[in-house]
Design a protein around this motif. Structure first.
Motif, PDB file in Angstrom:
ATOM      1  N   THR A   1      31.397  45.161  45.829  1.00  0.00           N
ATOM      2  CA  THR A   1      32.749  45.448  46.300  1.00  0.00           C
ATOM      3  C   THR A   1      33.400  44.191  46.867  1.00  0.00           C
ATOM      4  OG1 THR A   1      32.065  47.715  46.790  1.00  0.00           O
ATOM      5  CG2 THR A   1      34.102  46.960  47.793  1.00  0.00           C
ATOM      6  N   LEU A   2      32.626  43.397  47.595  1.00  0.00           N
ATOM      7  CA  LEU A   2      33.150  42.114  48.085  1.00  0.00           C
ATOM      8  C   LEU A   2      33.516  41.186  46.923  1.00  0.00           C
ATOM      9  CD1 LEU A   2      30.811  41.311  51.109  1.00  0.00           C
ATOM     10  CD2 LEU A   2      33.256  41.821  51.169  1.00  0.00           C
ATOM     11  N   GLY A   3      32.712  41.211  45.872  1.00  0.00           N
ATOM     12  CA  GLY A   3      33.024  40.406  44.687  1.00  0.00           C
ATOM     13  C   GLY A   3      34.334  40.823  44.052  1.00  0.00           C
ATOM     14  N   ALA A   4      34.579  42.117  43.967  1.00  0.00           N
ATOM     15  CA  ALA A   4      35.852  42.604  43.433  1.00  0.00           C
ATOM     16  C   ALA A   4      37.004  42.166  44.331  1.00  0.00           C
ATOM     17  CB  ALA A   4      35.819  44.124  43.291  1.00  0.00           C
TER      18      ALA A   4
ATOM     19  N   SER B   1      19.927  35.892  46.485  1.00  0.00           N
ATOM     20  CA  SER B   1      19.810  36.803  45.346  1.00  0.00           C
ATOM     21  C   SER B   1      21.017  37.733  45.226  1.00  0.00           C
ATOM     22  CB  SER B   1      18.520  37.622  45.446  1.00  0.00           C
ATOM     23  OG  SER B   1      18.588  38.493  46.553  1.00  0.00           O
ATOM     24  N   ALA B   2      21.864  37.791  46.251  1.00  0.00           N
ATOM     25  CA  ALA B   2      23.069  38.616  46.202  1.00  0.00           C
ATOM     26  C   ALA B   2      24.204  37.916  45.448  1.00  0.00           C
ATOM     27  CB  ALA B   2      23.533  38.966  47.611  1.00  0.00           C
ATOM     28  N   LEU B   3      24.065  36.628  45.179  1.00  0.00           N
ATOM     29  CA  LEU B   3      25.121  35.880  44.506  1.00  0.00           C
ATOM     30  C   LEU B   3      25.491  36.448  43.125  1.00  0.00           C
ATOM     31  CD1 LEU B   3      27.032  33.488  44.768  1.00  0.00           C
ATOM     32  CD2 LEU B   3      25.252  32.060  43.750  1.00  0.00           C
ATOM     33  N   PRO B   4      24.525  36.809  42.272  1.00  0.00           N
ATOM     34  CA  PRO B   4      24.924  37.407  40.989  1.00  0.00           C
ATOM     35  C   PRO B   4      25.719  38.704  41.156  1.00  0.00           C
ATOM     36  CG  PRO B   4      22.643  36.707  40.880  1.00  0.00           C
ATOM     37  CD  PRO B   4      23.081  36.551  42.312  1.00  0.00           C
ATOM     38  N   ASN B   5      25.370  39.512  42.152  1.00  0.00           N
ATOM     39  CA  ASN B   5      26.134  40.731  42.395  1.00  0.00           C
ATOM     40  C   ASN B   5      27.534  40.417  42.888  1.00  0.00           C
ATOM     41  OD1 ASN B   5      24.207  42.570  41.604  1.00  0.00           O
ATOM     42  ND2 ASN B   5      23.263  42.651  43.607  1.00  0.00           N
ATOM     43  N   LEU B   6      27.685  39.355  43.642  1.00  0.00           N
ATOM     44  CA  LEU B   6      29.000  38.945  44.122  1.00  0.00           C
ATOM     45  C   LEU B   6      29.878  38.493  42.957  1.00  0.00           C
ATOM     46  CD1 LEU B   6      30.560  38.476  46.818  1.00  0.00           C
ATOM     47  CD2 LEU B   6      29.840  36.104  46.648  1.00  0.00           C
ATOM     48  N   ILE B   7      29.265  37.803  42.015  1.00  0.00           N
ATOM     49  CA  ILE B   7      30.008  37.281  40.867  1.00  0.00           C
ATOM     50  C   ILE B   7      30.280  38.358  39.821  1.00  0.00           C
ATOM     51  CG2 ILE B   7      29.840  35.647  38.934  1.00  0.00           C
ATOM     52  CD1 ILE B   7      28.199  33.850  40.827  1.00  0.00           C
ATOM     53  N   MET B   8      29.422  39.362  39.731  1.00  0.00           N
ATOM     54  CA  MET B   8      29.496  40.322  38.625  1.00  0.00           C
ATOM     55  C   MET B   8      30.806  41.097  38.566  1.00  0.00           C
ATOM     56  SD  MET B   8      26.841  43.331  37.526  1.00  0.00           S
ATOM     57  CE  MET B   8      27.122  44.364  38.921  1.00  0.00           C
ATOM     58  N   LEU B   9      31.346  41.546  39.685  1.00  0.00           N
ATOM     59  CA  LEU B   9      32.552  42.368  39.638  1.00  0.00           C
ATOM     60  C   LEU B   9      33.834  41.604  39.934  1.00  0.00           C
ATOM     61  CD1 LEU B   9      31.630  45.897  40.996  1.00  0.00           C
ATOM     62  CD2 LEU B   9      31.702  45.043  38.681  1.00  0.00           C
ATOM     63  N   ALA B  10      33.748  40.297  40.178  1.00  0.00           N
ATOM     64  CA  ALA B  10      34.966  39.512  40.388  1.00  0.00           C
ATOM     65  C   ALA B  10      35.867  39.529  39.140  1.00  0.00           C
ATOM     66  CB  ALA B  10      34.617  38.093  40.799  1.00  0.00           C
ATOM     67  N   PRO B  11      35.322  39.389  37.929  1.00  0.00           N
ATOM     68  CA  PRO B  11      36.195  39.458  36.748  1.00  0.00           C
ATOM     69  C   PRO B  11      36.879  40.820  36.580  1.00  0.00           C
ATOM     70  CG  PRO B  11      34.125  38.443  36.157  1.00  0.00           C
ATOM     71  CD  PRO B  11      33.958  38.988  37.541  1.00  0.00           C
ATOM     72  N   LEU B  12      36.275  41.877  37.098  1.00  0.00           N
ATOM     73  CA  LEU B  12      36.887  43.201  36.987  1.00  0.00           C
ATOM     74  C   LEU B  12      38.251  43.217  37.659  1.00  0.00           C
ATOM     75  CD1 LEU B  12      36.556  46.180  36.106  1.00  0.00           C
ATOM     76  CD2 LEU B  12      35.593  46.608  38.376  1.00  0.00           C
ATOM     77  N   SER B  13      38.386  42.580  38.805  1.00  0.00           N
ATOM     78  CA  SER B  13      39.674  42.517  39.490  1.00  0.00           C
ATOM     79  C   SER B  13      40.687  41.679  38.727  1.00  0.00           C
ATOM     80  CB  SER B  13      39.495  41.955  40.897  1.00  0.00           C
ATOM     81  OG  SER B  13      38.709  42.816  41.664  1.00  0.00           O
ATOM     82  N   VAL B  14      40.215  40.638  38.072  1.00  0.00           N
ATOM     83  CA  VAL B  14      41.119  39.825  37.257  1.00  0.00           C
ATOM     84  C   VAL B  14      41.640  40.644  36.078  1.00  0.00           C
ATOM     85  CG1 VAL B  14      41.321  37.740  35.840  1.00  0.00           C
ATOM     86  CG2 VAL B  14      39.974  37.695  37.964  1.00  0.00           C
ATOM     87  N   TYR B  15      40.756  41.354  35.408  1.00  0.00           N
ATOM     88  CA  TYR B  15      41.193  42.224  34.310  1.00  0.00           C
ATOM     89  C   TYR B  15      42.099  43.338  34.810  1.00  0.00           C
ATOM     90  CZ  TYR B  15      38.056  40.015  30.973  1.00  0.00           C
ATOM     91  OH  TYR B  15      37.438  39.121  30.150  1.00  0.00           O
ATOM     92  N   TYR B  16      41.803  43.864  35.976  1.00  0.00           N
ATOM     93  CA  TYR B  16      42.648  44.894  36.582  1.00  0.00           C
ATOM     94  C   TYR B  16      44.067  44.354  36.768  1.00  0.00           C
ATOM     95  CZ  TYR B  16      44.434  47.977  40.271  1.00  0.00           C
ATOM     96  OH  TYR B  16      45.203  48.807  41.027  1.00  0.00           O
ATOM     97  N   TYR B  17      44.170  43.138  37.260  1.00  0.00           N
ATOM     98  CA  TYR B  17      45.485  42.523  37.452  1.00  0.00           C
ATOM     99  C   TYR B  17      46.198  42.295  36.112  1.00  0.00           C
ATOM    100  CZ  TYR B  17      49.094  39.209  38.652  1.00  0.00           C
ATOM    101  OH  TYR B  17      50.309  38.585  38.787  1.00  0.00           O
TER     102      TYR B  17
ATOM    103  N   PHE C   1      37.072  39.463  46.314  1.00  0.00           N
ATOM    104  CA  PHE C   1      37.260  38.024  46.123  1.00  0.00           C
ATOM    105  C   PHE C   1      37.950  37.724  44.801  1.00  0.00           C
ATOM    106  CE2 PHE C   1      33.402  37.247  49.020  1.00  0.00           C
ATOM    107  CZ  PHE C   1      34.214  37.166  50.140  1.00  0.00           C
ATOM    108  N   GLY C   2      37.598  38.454  43.756  1.00  0.00           N
ATOM    109  CA  GLY C   2      38.242  38.250  42.465  1.00  0.00           C
ATOM    110  C   GLY C   2      39.732  38.527  42.524  1.00  0.00           C
ATOM    111  N   TYR C   3      40.108  39.605  43.211  1.00  0.00           N
ATOM    112  CA  TYR C   3      41.529  39.924  43.334  1.00  0.00           C
ATOM    113  C   TYR C   3      42.261  38.887  44.183  1.00  0.00           C
ATOM    114  CZ  TYR C   3      45.819  42.532  43.738  1.00  0.00           C
ATOM    115  OH  TYR C   3      47.140  42.908  43.673  1.00  0.00           O
ATOM    116  N   LEU C   4      41.643  38.465  45.290  1.00  0.00           N
ATOM    117  CA  LEU C   4      42.275  37.436  46.124  1.00  0.00           C
ATOM    118  C   LEU C   4      42.436  36.130  45.357  1.00  0.00           C
ATOM    119  CD1 LEU C   4      40.502  38.084  49.541  1.00  0.00           C
ATOM    120  CD2 LEU C   4      42.859  38.652  48.900  1.00  0.00           C
ATOM    121  N   LEU C   5      41.460  35.803  44.530  1.00  0.00           N
ATOM    122  CA  LEU C   5      41.531  34.583  43.726  1.00  0.00           C
ATOM    123  C   LEU C   5      42.673  34.652  42.719  1.00  0.00           C
ATOM    124  CD1 LEU C   5      40.172  31.856  42.993  1.00  0.00           C
ATOM    125  CD2 LEU C   5      38.887  33.127  41.283  1.00  0.00           C
ATOM    126  N   VAL C   6      42.772  35.765  42.009  1.00  0.00           N
ATOM    127  CA  VAL C   6      43.824  35.876  41.004  1.00  0.00           C
ATOM    128  C   VAL C   6      45.198  35.903  41.663  1.00  0.00           C
ATOM    129  CG1 VAL C   6      43.961  38.397  40.722  1.00  0.00           C
ATOM    130  CG2 VAL C   6      44.417  36.929  38.786  1.00  0.00           C
TER     131      VAL C   6
END
Length: 155
Positions: A125-128, A61-77, A130-135
């Motif tokens: 926070t982990l999702g953010a 059930s934590a998966l949606p929370n992990l995914i939710m803020l990953a795009p924020l880091s991409v937009y930040y970049y 991961f999003g930054y590491l991915l981008v």
């Protein structure tokens, strides 16, 4: 439309801004709505500390929370020229803490059904992160996607 540098804003940059606004509204919708108010005899009568979930159990059930803020880091970049991993993690933590804090306030004062959860802050926070590491992994490859570079709001 001209940007800060005086050059014209491209269609790609407009897509970045419009999709970011849509993303922000989506996060607000998913974290606060439907909004429920329970007052009077129907209000939650428990004390404020018991309304915060300190249970560190993480499951699927934590998966949606992990995914939710990953795009924020991409937009930040895409929107900020001077980015770093720690700044992206700090941004993700602050946004996640803000969401959980307002969920707590709505639960406490209005009897809403959204409660504060410490595990959500950690996972968001982990999702953010991961999003930054991915981008950064996509951008730092030798064959950088030239199309991705067009979506940046800076040059």
């Amino acid at each position: 439309m001209r940007n800060k540098n005086g050059s014209m804003t491209t269609v790609y940059q407009k897509v970045t801004v419009i999709s970011f606004v849509f993303y922000c509204y989506s996060v607000l919708y998913l974290t606060f709505f439907p909004f429920q108010i329970q007052t009077g005899v129907y209000a939650n009568q428990t004390n404020w500390l018991s309304r915060i979930n300190f249970d560190p159990v993480l499951d699927l059930s934590a998966l949606p929370n992990l995914i939710m803020l990953a795009p924020l880091s991409v937009y930040y970049y895409l929107m900020k020229k001077d980015t770093s991993f720690f700044k992206a993690v700090r941004l993700g933590f602050c946004v996640s803490f803000g969401i959980e804090f307002f969920q707590f306030l709505s639960n406490y004062f209005l009897g809403g059904w959204r409660g504060a959860d410490v595990a959500d802050i950690v996972v968001n926070t982990l999702g953010a992160a991961f999003g930054y590491l991915l981008v950064k992994a996509v951008v730092n490859k030798e064959t950088t996607f030239p199309l991705f570079e067009k979506f940046k709001l800076y040059s």
